[in-house]
Design an enzyme around this catalytic site. Structure first.
Site, PDB file in Angstrom:
ATOM      1  N   TYR A 108     106.681  35.418 115.350  1.00 47.68           N
ATOM      2  CA  TYR A 108     105.404  35.668 116.018  1.00 47.68           C
ATOM      3  C   TYR A 108     105.293  34.921 117.342  1.00 47.68           C
ATOM      4  O   TYR A 108     104.722  35.425 118.308  1.00 47.68           O
ATOM      5  CB  TYR A 108     104.242  35.218 115.120  1.00 47.68           C
ATOM      6  CG  TYR A 108     103.915  36.184 114.016  1.00 47.68           C
ATOM      7  CD1 TYR A 108     103.350  37.421 114.290  1.00 47.68           C
ATOM      8  CD2 TYR A 108     104.158  35.857 112.689  1.00 47.68           C
ATOM      9  CE1 TYR A 108     103.031  38.306 113.269  1.00 47.68           C
ATOM     10  CE2 TYR A 108     103.836  36.730 111.661  1.00 47.68           C
ATOM     11  CZ  TYR A 108     103.279  37.955 111.957  1.00 47.68           C
ATOM     12  OH  TYR A 108     102.963  38.833 110.951  1.00 47.68           O
ATOM     13  N   THR A 151     110.521  43.702 114.086  1.00 44.53           N
ATOM     14  CA  THR A 151     109.485  42.749 114.486  1.00 44.53           C
ATOM     15  C   THR A 151     108.777  42.208 113.250  1.00 44.53           C
ATOM     16  O   THR A 151     108.763  42.854 112.203  1.00 44.53           O
ATOM     17  CB  THR A 151     108.423  43.424 115.366  1.00 44.53           C
ATOM     18  OG1 THR A 151     107.625  44.296 114.539  1.00 44.53           O
ATOM     19  CG2 THR A 151     109.050  44.223 116.481  1.00 44.53           C
ATOM     20  N   ASP A 152     108.180  41.018 113.374  1.00 43.54           N
ATOM     21  CA  ASP A 152     107.264  40.599 112.328  1.00 43.54           C
ATOM     22  C   ASP A 152     106.007  41.464 112.433  1.00 43.54           C
ATOM     23  O   ASP A 152     105.748  42.107 113.458  1.00 43.54           O
ATOM     24  CB  ASP A 152     106.927  39.114 112.444  1.00 43.54           C
ATOM     25  CG  ASP A 152     106.604  38.496 111.094  1.00 43.54           C
ATOM     26  OD1 ASP A 152     106.195  39.238 110.185  1.00 43.54           O
ATOM     27  OD2 ASP A 152     106.751  37.269 110.941  1.00 43.54           O
ATOM     28  N   CYS A 153     105.227  41.477 111.382  1.00 43.35           N
ATOM     29  CA  CYS A 153     104.147  42.470 111.273  1.00 43.35           C
ATOM     30  C   CYS A 153     102.986  42.156 112.212  1.00 43.35           C
ATOM     31  O   CYS A 153     102.337  41.116 112.099  1.00 43.35           O
ATOM     32  CB  CYS A 153     103.685  42.554 109.829  1.00 43.35           C
ATOM     33  SG  CYS A 153     105.037  43.050 108.741  1.00 43.35           S
ATOM     34  N   ALA A 177     103.416  41.673 115.378  1.00 44.29           N
ATOM     35  CA  ALA A 177     103.875  40.779 116.452  1.00 44.29           C
ATOM     36  C   ALA A 177     103.875  41.450 117.823  1.00 44.29           C
ATOM     37  O   ALA A 177     103.710  40.774 118.845  1.00 44.29           O
ATOM     38  CB  ALA A 177     105.274  40.242 116.135  1.00 44.29           C
TER      39      ALA A 177
END
Length: 717
Positions: A235, A265-267, A269
């Site tokens: 993030y 990607t992170d959720c 982000a």
């Protein structure tokens, strides 16, 4: 005539093959090269269909027989959030085992259950979140500060231990079938990420390249070398660059290390980039930047909604989208999504592959290996069943299944709490009395205290829970945004233990649940023995009983330093490694990295010592005889550390090898240690490259970072 018949047969066979090839598109032909198959599929997709595949909720393409697929699955210590599954100890506990061979078996078991659950779901026509084959595990961030609530998800503070354990997990998850991945593993969160949880979507981690290269990147590099299929961005920003579009980080990943898998990607982000980091001005700009940077999968809907507009604005070309999509599709092809199911080695996995007797026993073994004995005055443990008639079990965590689980967990229908484990192991001939003793709030009222003096031994179960430490939004009882504000126990825990100590002089065993460093000094004077159980999984109660009653000797070792107080550490927001972890912290500690007691004693002797000098390309090799000088068969974790020449910003010492060995009482086991001299190189800021410095080095062999049973000096020429 015979010749004509042969020609006719050949003609008919040719017609059959041609017809078959016309029926089956190339991308579904398992006999073809994977790149050819991917190119064929991409060629058949429209631009809109391609874009629809870039999000974690991948859209169906019915005309090509492509079902919807949800990429988001978790398997940190068992298949998570998907119903019945074997629940293993939380990752930090498995790291305490220092047993990467056992972790490989655990991961292989997790992937077996994942395949079984996937097969069951697909057979019903379901394509649900958490029932797929692409897992966003393991978390290999460095646990640099004990305040981080998610530190429990990691393998601790050391890059070498993290790399070893993480690689074992990846190999177990992905399997060894040459044709297909068993499941897809993911190394997260790339790469300089370990809190604070609050504000992580706007935070900027500032470090220099020496700490980046020597601390934050090595485990990721090792997992890439081990073939991890996916990497997840973090993030936060790193030195001003959002992790998911960082030219620095992604350049190292793709260009230096040659990572060929897909980047996710992170959720949420990507939205952070324009909303919180404010590096770009709009969602469309972010979409274009992400594709250009090398993002292949978005854990949100931003790419699916904005990439088409980026193309219209000439910020992206369809070729760039194709290149991004191909890496993503490659994972699905490796998993066999476009193959005949009969060709899969995993097609037969079904309900009987979930929580089998072997899986349950493996969870018990890992839980037992993870637990760390911190104190054992007067050999209170193990309990002698022939001499004990009454046992008192108390504390808010004694009958609490939640403290077995940790975060990112699955569910077992047969969780074994600590009270149940002790009761079963004690058997019908020993009286076991349980009282909760206290809640988590009231420090003035307690129940059942009198049972302590009436019993031969009291077990008090206290500590933290996933409600107190974890991920932002999950640890709802944390007073610090899911992180830890201090190292202390809940006040009521200490009050309960004091009350019990005041009521009896008989032995008290404190069993502590936590996912990180906790201030053991607060309870030390009130307990005769202290055992750290972490969050030990579904078999935590049985594993605890195995240790408590001496079925096995405790053998866990701390994968993190236990500090005296937070004031000894730099600010939580400071990502520089100076003054952090056993590698750079110079002050006194409660328990050093690698610490763990046993029921027996071990003696080390050189079988063959290291050479006096080495050169680049050679290996530091030696042998150690480990003798069990006690009265019980036990496992020992032999740890090898290296100290470096007196150069600027060298670590105090560094773990470079470890081996877990089983040694029978009175016996000796010879351990061979091999370390590549090239692995002793350090990053030089002036030249921006790795340098193997010449000079005097020292090797230390012992059972913790502070224990020196053997040592030897050698030179690098």
């Amino acid at each position: 005539m015979k010749f004509k018949k042969i020609l006719l047969c050949i003609s008919l066979l040719t017609v059959t093959l041609v017809a078959k090839s016309q029926q089956q598109p190339l991308y579904k032909d398992g006999g073809k090269n994977i790149d050819e198959r991917i190119n064929d599929l991409v060629h058949r997709l429209t631009l809109e269909e391609k874009i629809g595949l870039l999000g974690y909720q991948s859209k169906a393409v019915p005309r090509l027989g492509i079902p919807a697929y949800n990429w988001w699955n978790e398997a940190l210590h068992g298949v998570a959030r998907a119903g019945e599954a074997t629940v293993f100890p939380q990752a930090i506990g498995m790291a305490a085992s220092f047993d990467d061979d056992l972790l490989y078996q655990v991961a292989a078991t997790i992937s077996t259950e994942a395949r079984a659950k996937f097969n069951i779901a697909v057979a019903k026509g379901d394509h649900l979140q958490y029932m797929g084959l692409t897992f966003w595990s393991p978390n290999i961030n460095i646990f640099r500060d004990p305040r981080w609530g998610r530190g429990q998800e990691t393998y601790g503070e050391d890059p070498y231990l993290t790399g070893r354990m993480g690689s074992a997990f990846v190999k177990g998850m992905q399997g060894d079938d040459p044709l297909h991945l068993k499941t897809s593993a993911c190394a997260k969160h790339f790469a300089v990420h370990s809190g604070p949880e609050a504000g992580r979507g706007a935070f900027n981690s500032v470090i220099d390249e020496k700490d980046l290269r020597e601390t934050y990147l090595p485990a990721f590099h090792q997992l890439v070398n081990s073939g991890v299929e996916s990497v997840m961005g973090a993030y936060n920003r790193v030195n001003g660059e959002p992790s998911n579009i960082s030219n620095t980080l992604l350049g190292i990943l793709r260009n230096e290390w040659g990572f060929k898998g897909h980047l996710v990607t992170d959720c949420g982000a990507l939205d952070d980039i324009w909303q919180n980091h404010k590096v770009l001005k709009s969602r469309v700009e972010v979409a274009a930047a992400a594709i250009k940077a090398g993002v292949n999968l978005d854990c949100s809907t931003l790419l699916q909604s904005e990439v088409i507009e980026a193309v219209k604005q000439n910020l992206l070309t369809e070729k760039e989208i194709d290149n991004s999509l191909k890496k993503l599709l490659a994972t699905q092809f490796k998993l066999g999504f476009y193959d005949d199911n009969l060709n899969s080695a995993y097609a037969s996995y079904n309900a009987d592959s979930v929580r089998s007797a072997y899986h349950i026993e493996l969870a018990r073994k890992m839980a037992a290996e993870s637990m760390v004995l911190l104190k054992n005055d007067n050999n209170v443990l193990p309990i002698n069943k022939d001499k004990v008639k009454n046992i008192f079990v108390t504390g808010p965590n004694a009958f609490n299944a939640d403290v077995l689980l940790g975060n990112y967990r699955g569910i077992s229908p047969e969780m074994v709490t600590f009270t149940e484990g002790i009761t079963k192991a004690a058997g019908p001939g020993i009286s076991v009395i349980y009282e909760i003793g206290s809640d988590l709030i009231d420090s003035t009222r307690f129940g059942g205290i009198a049972n302590a003096n009436a019993s031969d031994v009291t077990f008090v179960f206290i500590g933290l829970s996933p409600m107190m430490e974890g991920e932002d939004g999950d640890a709802f009882l944390s007073n610090n945004g899911a992180d830890r504000a201090n190292l202390g126990f809940p006040a009521v825990n200490i009050a309960l233990l004091k009350k019990i100590r005041a009521s009896t002089k008989k032995p008290i065993v404190a069993v502590v649940t936590a996912g990180s460093d906790i201030d053991i000094a607060q309870i030390n004077q009130y307990a005769d023995a202290i055992l750290l159980a972490w969050y030990p999984g579904e078999q935590g109660g049985n594993a605890l009983a195995d240790i408590a009653f001496g079925r096995i000797s405790p053998s866990g070792h701390l994968p993190v330093t236990f500090y005296n107080k937070l004031q000894d550490l730099p600010k939580y927001s400071d990502y520089n490694m100076k003054g952090r972890t056993y590698r750079y912290f110079t002050g006194p500690v409660q328990y050093p990295f690698g610490y763990g007691l046993s029921y027996t004693t071990f003696n080390y002797k050189w079988a063959s010592k290291p050479q006096k000098s080495y050169k680049k390309g050679q290996h530091l090799s030696f042998n150690v005889d480990v003798e069990n000088t006690g009265t019980m068969d036990a496992d020992e974790v032999l740890q090898t550390y290296i100290s470096f020449p007196d150069k600027t910003r060298m670590p105090i010492k560094e773990l470079k090898q470890f081996k877990r060995v089983k040694v029978e009482k009175g016996a000796s086991h010879q351990v061979a240690i091999d370390i590549s001299v090239d692995d002793l190189a350090k990053w030089d800021l002036a030249t921006q490259k790795w340098i193997l410095y010449k000079g005097d080095y020292k090797v230390y062999v012992g059972s913790s970072s502070a224990d020196v049973k053997l040592s030897s000096i050698f030179k690098v020429l």
